[in-house]
Design a protein around this motif. Structure first.
Motif, PDB file in Angstrom:
ATOM      1  N   ALA A   1       0.842  -1.208   0.000  1.00  0.00           N
ATOM      2  CA  ALA A   1       0.000   0.000   0.000  1.00  0.00           C
ATOM      3  C   ALA A   1       0.872   1.251   0.000  1.00  0.00           C
ATOM      4  CB  ALA A   1      -0.947  -0.001   1.192  1.00  0.00           C
TER       5      ALA A   1
ATOM      6  N   LYS B   1       2.391   1.750  -3.506  1.00  0.00           N
ATOM      7  CA  LYS B   1       1.416   2.317  -4.439  1.00  0.00           C
ATOM      8  C   LYS B   1       1.186   3.797  -4.164  1.00  0.00           C
ATOM      9  CE  LYS B   1      -1.019  -1.981  -5.337  1.00  0.00           C
ATOM     10  NZ  LYS B   1      -2.245  -2.740  -5.131  1.00  0.00           N
ATOM     11  N   ASP B   2       1.102   4.166  -2.885  1.00  0.00           N
ATOM     12  CA  ASP B   2       0.894   5.567  -2.520  1.00  0.00           C
ATOM     13  C   ASP B   2       2.062   6.435  -2.980  1.00  0.00           C
ATOM     14  OD1 ASP B   2      -0.395   7.797  -1.010  1.00  0.00           O
ATOM     15  OD2 ASP B   2       1.431   7.593   0.216  1.00  0.00           O
TER      16      ASP B   2
ATOM     17  N   ARG C   1       2.133   9.407  -5.874  1.00  0.00           N
ATOM     18  CA  ARG C   1       2.574  10.779  -5.596  1.00  0.00           C
ATOM     19  C   ARG C   1       3.689  11.201  -6.540  1.00  0.00           C
ATOM     20  NH1 ARG C   1       3.186  10.881   0.883  1.00  0.00           N
ATOM     21  NH2 ARG C   1       3.513  13.092   0.512  1.00  0.00           N
TER      22      ARG C   1
END
Length: 75
Positions: free
Chosen positions: A55, A58-59, A63
Motif C-alpha cells: 500500500a 502504491k501511494d 505521488r
C-alpha cells in the motif's frame, strides 16, 4: 517495491536516488537497491526502494507520478 528507473551505471542510479530524496521528503528513510540486469549486451542498474508494504509503495508511486516522475510498483 518501487522501481524508480534504470541507469547505465551504479553512480548514475545513486545520483538519481539522491536527487529524488532531496526533492521529495516522503522518500526520506528509504534505502536504494541497485539491481543489475543484462539488456542488449549491456548491464543496466534498476533503481528500487522498498517502503513498508504494498500500500505504501502504491501511494508513493502515485505521488511521484503526480509530480511528473516515472515509477512502477514491482514484486
Amino acid at each position: 517495491v518501487l522501481q524508480l528507473g534504470a541507469f547505465s551505471s551504479q553512480a548514475r542510479a545513486r545520483a538519481a536516488f539522491k536527487s529524488l530524496t532531496e526533492r521529495y521528503g516522503y522518500l526520506d528513510g528509504l534505502e536504494p537497491m541497485l539491481v543489475p540486469v543484462e539488456s542488449d549486451g549491456q548491464t543496466l542498474y534498476r533503481l528500487r526502494a522498498a517502503p513498508a508494504g504494498p500500500a505504501a509503495a502504491k501511494d508513493i508511486c502515485g505521488r511521484l507520478r503526480v509530480a511528473g516522475e516515472a515509477c512502477s510498483v514491482v514484486n
